[in-house]
Design an enzyme around this catalytic site. Structure first.
Site, PDB file in Angstrom:
ATOM      1  N   HIS A 199       0.867  -1.182   0.000  1.00 30.66           N
ATOM      2  CA  HIS A 199       0.000   0.000   0.000  1.00 30.66           C
ATOM      3  C   HIS A 199       0.899   1.225   0.000  1.00 30.66           C
ATOM      4  O   HIS A 199       1.560   1.527   0.996  1.00 30.66           O
ATOM      5  CB  HIS A 199      -0.911   0.006   1.222  1.00 30.66           C
ATOM      6  CG  HIS A 199      -1.723   1.266   1.321  1.00 30.66           C
ATOM      7  ND1 HIS A 199      -2.557   1.690   0.316  1.00 30.66           N
ATOM      8  CD2 HIS A 199      -1.803   2.213   2.292  1.00 30.66           C
ATOM      9  CE1 HIS A 199      -3.131   2.827   0.669  1.00 30.66           C
ATOM     10  NE2 HIS A 199      -2.680   3.172   1.865  1.00 30.66           N
ATOM     11  N   ASP A 259       1.072   5.071  -0.276  1.00 30.61           N
ATOM     12  CA  ASP A 259       0.374   6.362  -0.239  1.00 30.61           C
ATOM     13  C   ASP A 259       1.036   7.356  -1.182  1.00 30.61           C
ATOM     14  O   ASP A 259       2.261   7.543  -1.137  1.00 30.61           O
ATOM     15  CB  ASP A 259       0.403   6.934   1.181  1.00 30.61           C
ATOM     16  CG  ASP A 259      -0.473   6.151   2.139  1.00 30.61           C
ATOM     17  OD1 ASP A 259      -1.669   6.012   1.859  1.00 30.61           O
ATOM     18  OD2 ASP A 259       0.055   5.661   3.164  1.00 30.61           O
ATOM     19  N   ASP A 272      -7.643   1.609   2.359  1.00 30.87           N
ATOM     20  CA  ASP A 272      -7.230   2.530   3.413  1.00 30.87           C
ATOM     21  C   ASP A 272      -8.151   3.717   3.657  1.00 30.87           C
ATOM     22  O   ASP A 272      -8.101   4.301   4.736  1.00 30.87           O
ATOM     23  CB  ASP A 272      -5.810   3.045   3.129  1.00 30.87           C
ATOM     24  CG  ASP A 272      -5.149   3.662   4.359  1.00 30.87           C
ATOM     25  OD1 ASP A 272      -5.523   3.275   5.486  1.00 30.87           O
ATOM     26  OD2 ASP A 272      -4.263   4.506   4.199  1.00 30.87           O
ATOM     27  N   HIS A 295      -6.259   9.746  -0.561  1.00 31.50           N
ATOM     28  CA  HIS A 295      -6.955   9.743   0.723  1.00 31.50           C
ATOM     29  C   HIS A 295      -6.140  10.345   1.867  1.00 31.50           C
ATOM     30  O   HIS A 295      -6.634  10.398   3.003  1.00 31.50           O
ATOM     31  CB  HIS A 295      -7.417   8.323   1.083  1.00 31.50           C
ATOM     32  CG  HIS A 295      -6.328   7.315   1.150  1.00 31.50           C
ATOM     33  ND1 HIS A 295      -5.944   6.561   0.069  1.00 31.50           N
ATOM     34  CD2 HIS A 295      -5.534   6.911   2.167  1.00 31.50           C
ATOM     35  CE1 HIS A 295      -4.968   5.741   0.410  1.00 31.50           C
ATOM     36  NE2 HIS A 295      -4.697   5.941   1.690  1.00 31.50           N
TER      37      HIS A 295
END
Length: 983
Positions: A50, A52, A174, A424
């Site tokens: 994951h 970001d 997430d 996000h």
């Protein structure tokens, strides 16, 4: 196939994507999935990372691995390592999500590496999931920007890998709560399923007990099923591996130690633990297939650690089958797992609401980020408006808009900056301060490149090469050209497909001006003094004493021009009146004030003779720093006040008033850090509340969550309504969740919801709608009340990873000052949508103003529309964007729900050949919403929800009178690739 190939060439498409005459030999997609064992519990291990797109570090720092003192993370090394590890064993698989990072990495690879990666993709062993430029936030994003960022990522994958690059599963592991509109968009983009990691802890406990962790989400009340139906699954461990089975270099779990001659041999213990975990997980899911996410934030920088241990885990667990074990472990992907669920042919629970608000414990509601970083949220919204204008003018101006008299301009930088901003931890406001600066810097660079394009395009369309100036600080009365010029022109470009009326306020130093429109008609204009609040806010950035106020009207997807000439520099204007009037009104609205306080007291719709009592004030909640009940503090993510009663800032503000033929204002100064203008323009059906908040004082040691609250006598009975990402409306109810019995533990924070454009309350006679200029948090704590959170300044971290308080320093390091607008409407409930939908669209896509010094050339074209006529009121022109040299991407949207308007909630037909004024459409083909498939090829997996509805597929083209005339049903978005020629 030959016909398709010709169409591809005509439309300027990448043929390997849509129409290769000779199909590639590949086994990607569902055909590439590994075999499972039907009589066993199949455990699908999903290796993933994951990544970001900015959070604790900037996008660049994450990609290169810079600033590892903040967080050890380097995406380029992850991709290097994974590709090398996948080549060692054909059973291994990996999924990748964030196209923004993969795009960077791909550009840097040599041909040999690209061939290897392409082969892995075509074998289904490296699979792209979700496919957007980023994994967008779902609470604070507007649907138009979400569609754009998904299109950007999906197009790159299609251009690079063809059909094998097309993701089949949406993956939002997430984001902090999930919007129904996002699910609807994913379904319309052709996704077969959707998996996420976070949902309310009470909801999760109920779903686990009822074995409802997977469901069919019916994500639209208007679109006919299954058009917006999406199979949705909740992952068991968020997006982390099961406890004890994390083998990244960032983890501390023991590796699989399988030499019995060495100390710490642990195979038997690990296998037993794994079997127990798998068995327990199977008890809360419905099939003999379960999924385990094997990875987490920025993992797989050394992929060998993961794969070497997973290889052993698979081998040793599966070896137990010889001893009677019924567990089968395999490398898999979300799409392969989804296929097995589909093959089970079960009936699934039906979900029709959304997953807001999200809480991960009794006092931990993630509702603060709905408002966090309000200035960045506004800048993102303005940037979206500019991007749509930039895209349109790139099409209308042609090649010269990209390379014209003012240099090289393009929209690509803004497209990528806006796409990153949807992440996000970007527009959500949950990033560190230096990362927020980086997002803003990227947007500013995008503005600069788009403004060159706009200058070029308007020069082509108008025939005037006079340099054009953009004033980006008009909201604080700063524009050097208008402040010092005796004669100038103003171009007003309207990106909407209908005529727009807009009130303009320009900073000036003269006291009398002549304003004429494109036909030479004199406009009613007035000069008013700049307020003290504005002077204090702008400090030394401008010197205008006055504002020139007048109303403009711009044609659909086009511009008009106004000329402004100074008549008098003296004498000074009369001062404002130091008290509130009893009322102010135009022909549509009457606004009354309390004579004792100067605050609002009532609102009347003069057209319908509706009247309500209405008061408004500003308050702040004392942000908790943790207490005896819970250590949870308010922070960037979490809203937790230490009391349910907010503190009033001032019940008796200082008042000044001005009234003229163009605008009436009551200026209210509540404190040194809170002020407001209650404003009614002559031609407006809505009341404007322009609020200014900050710097929020914290010297008293108290963090503050600042709200404004509108209290009325509307009998709302605990219900209120919010939009979902700017589109369909969601019904909310205080202390209530539609799908489980809520145990309310935070009476304020647990009742907050996100709004992107509007919220309202209503009873049988009256509806009060509030339209916002950015994403914010909203609630209705009391009947007849709406409260909107405007600003947050906090002194504690909320222990969700950011590790710094949300206390923005602002431009002058004394705290952030934010200014914004709320538009308030009073209407009958049955006709409210007829007005608030176009008003909200006008707030999202605002006219763009540009200025030229002096008189314009005589032959300049002062007015232009890119459309032959305004589109019907129900139709919104969502996208007009250059796709290739001779093709244009077009999206048309029906902007009303099926039952909200007696007038507009009806099918509407548009003739594409009669759409543009300067472009002739010579070819058209319909595409999926994400523009990465032909619509006719979009075949989704079908699911059986518990309602037993008829689930036959619905074709988007049904009911079109001719190939050129397309019919839009309520809430339908249709996407077309047009081949165009200039008339």
């Amino acid at each position: 196939m030959a016909v398709r190939a010709v169409l591809c060439v005509l439309l300027g498409l990448h043929c390997s994507v849509f129409c290769s005459p000779v199909p590639r030999v590949s086994v990607c997609g569902y055909e590439s999935c590994p075999a499972t064992k039907p009589k066993m519990l199949n455990v699908h291990l999903v290796p993933h990372t994951h990544d970001d797109v900015g959070w604790l570090k900037t996008v660049d720092q994450y990609y290169y691995g810079g600033r590892n003192d903040i967080q050890h993370a380097g995406v380029q090394y992850i991709l290097d390592s994974v590709v090398a590890a996948l080549q060692k064993d054909p059973a291994r698989r990996f999924i990748y999500v964030e196209t923004a990072f993969f795009y960077r990495w791909w550009k840097q690879q040599n041909p040999s590496t690209r061939r290897v990666v392409t082969q892995l993709v075509e074998q289904g062993r490296l699979e792209f999931i979700n496919g957007g430029w980023c994994m967008s936030d779902e609470a604070t994003t507007h649907y138009s920007a979400v569609i754009d960022q998904m299109t950007l990522g999906l197009r790159f994958l299609n251009d690079t890998f063809g059909e094998c690059g097309r993701p089949r599963v949406a993956w939002h592991i997430d984001p902090f709560g999930h919007a129904r509109e996002h699910a609807s968009l994913f379904a319309q983009m052709g996704f077969d399923g959707f998996f996420f990691g976070r949902l309310d802890y009470q909801d999760k406990a109920r779903r686990m007990k009822a074995r409802e962790m997977e469901m069919v989400w019916r994500a639209s009340q208007s679109l006919k099923p299954p058009a917006a139906d999406l199979f949705t699954g909740v992952l068991p461990n968020g997006y982390n591996p099961p406890p004890g089975f994390c083998w990244d270099q960032s983890c501390s779990d023991a590796p699989v130690q399988d030499d019995p001659d060495l100390d710490d041999y642990n195979v038997d213990m690990l296998v037993a633990t794994f079997l127990n975990i798998a068995s327990a997980q199977a008890q809360v899911y419905k099939t003999n297939h379960i999924v385990m996410t094997m990875g987490s934030d920025f993992q797989y920088e050394n992929a060998n650690l993961w794969y070497k241990n997973m290889d052993k885990l698979i081998r040793y667990v599966n070896a137990q089958q010889a001893n009677g074990s019924v567990v089968n472990v395999l490398y898999s992907t979300p799409s392969c797992y989804l296929q097995e669920l589909h093959l089970a042919n079960l009936t699934w629970p039906l979900k029709t609401d959304d997953f807001f608000p999200y809480a991960d414990d009794a006092h931990d509601f993630w509702t603060g980020y709905f408002t966090s970083r309000p200035a960045l949220k506004r800048y993102e919204r303005l940037s979206n408006s500019l991007l749509q204008t930039c895209n349109q003018l790139e099409v209308l101006g042609g090649a010269k808009s990209r390379s014209g008299p003012f240099g090289e301009g393009h929209s690509d930088t803004m497209k990528r900056a806006m796409a990153v901003a949807q992440h996000h931890d970007a527009v959500s406001g949950t990033e560190r301060q230096h990362v927020a600066y980086d997002y803003a810097k990227r947007l500013a660079t995008g503005w600069a490149h788009c403004q060159v394009l706009v200058r070029n395009s308007l020069a082509v369309l108008s025939g005037s090469d006079v340099p054009r100036v953009f004033c980006e600080n008009l909201n604080i009365s700063v524009c050097p050209l208008t402040e010092g010029s005796k004669k100038f022109s103003m171009n007003v470009y309207n990106p909407l497909a209908r005529v727009v009326t807009w009130s303009v306020r320009l900073p000036v130093n003269g006291t009398s001006y002549s304003v004429t429109d494109s036909n030479g008609k004199e406009m009613d204009s007035q000069v008013i003094p700049v307020s003290k609040a504005t002077q204090d806010l702008r400090r030394d950035r401008g010197y205008a004493k006055y504002e020139l106020v007048f109303e403009v009207q711009a044609p659909p997807m086009g511009y008009t021009t106004y000329s402004v000439t100074l008549l008098k520099a003296h004498p000074a204007r009369a001062p404002t009146t130091p008290k509130a009037p009893a009322s102010m009104q135009n022909k549509y609205l009457k606004v009354t004030f309390d004579p004792a306080t100067g605050l609002l007291s009532g609102l009347t719709n003069l057209e319908t003779q509706q009247s309500i009592q209405l008061t408004q004030n500003f308050y702040w909640y004392n942000a908790s720093g943790g207490d005896a009940e819970s250590r949870q503090a308010s922070g960037a993510y979490i809203f937790r006040p230490n009391s349910s009663t907010p503190i009033s800032i001032n019940q008796n503000p200082n008042i000044s008033t001005l009234q003229n033929s163009v605008v009436q204002e009551v200026r209210q100064q509540f404190s040194p850090w809170v002020s407001q203008v209650v404003r009614l323009y002559n031609g407006s059906r809505e009341l404007e509340l322009e609020w200014t908040v900050g710097p929020v004082p914290v010297a008293d040691g108290l963090g503050k969550e600042v709200i404004t609250r509108l209290d009325s006598n509307i009998s709302s009975a605990g219900y209120f309504y919010t939009d979902s990402n700017g589109r369909e409306v969601m019904e909310r109810r205080k202390d209530y969740r539609p799908t489980w019995d809520l145990k309310q533990t935070e009476p304020i924070a647990g009742n907050y919801y996100p709004i992107n454009s509007r919220a309202f309350i209503k009873d049988g006679r009256n509806q009060m709608t509030v339209v916002t200029d950015r994403s914010q948090g909203v609630s209705s704590i009391y009947n007849g009340s709406l409260e909107i959170m405007l600003h947050r300044r906090l002194l504690h971290d909320d222990v969700r990873g950011v590790e710094e308080p949300l206390s923005e320093p602002g431009e002058f390091a004394d705290g952030l000052v934010v200014r914004g607008r709320l538009l308030v409407m009073l209407t009958p409930p049955e006709t409210a949508a007829d007005m608030h939908r176009p008003l909200a669209q006008g707030m999202v896509l605002q006219p763009m103003l540009s200025f030229q010094e002096g008189a314009l050339p005589r032959n300049a074209k002062l007015e232009f529309s890119g459309l032959q006529a305004a589109l019907p009121p129900a139709v919104h022109l969502l996208t007009v964007s250059q796709w290739s040299n001779d093709s244009v991407l077009l999206r048309l949207e029906h902007q009303y729900e099926s039952s909200e308007s007696k007038t507009y909630s009806l099918p509407v037909t548009v003739n594409l050949q009669k759409l543009f004024s300067t472009l002739e459409i010579v070819g058209v083909s319909e595409m999926s919403l994400g523009a990465n498939q032909w619509k006719e090829d979009m075949k989704r997996l079908q699911w059986k929800p518990s309602t037993g509805d008829d689930m036959k597929p619905v074709g988007g083209g049904l009911g079109d009178p001719t190939p050129w005339e397309i019919t839009l049903q309520p809430m339908e978005i249709r996407t077309f690739l047009l081949r165009v020629q200039r008339r």
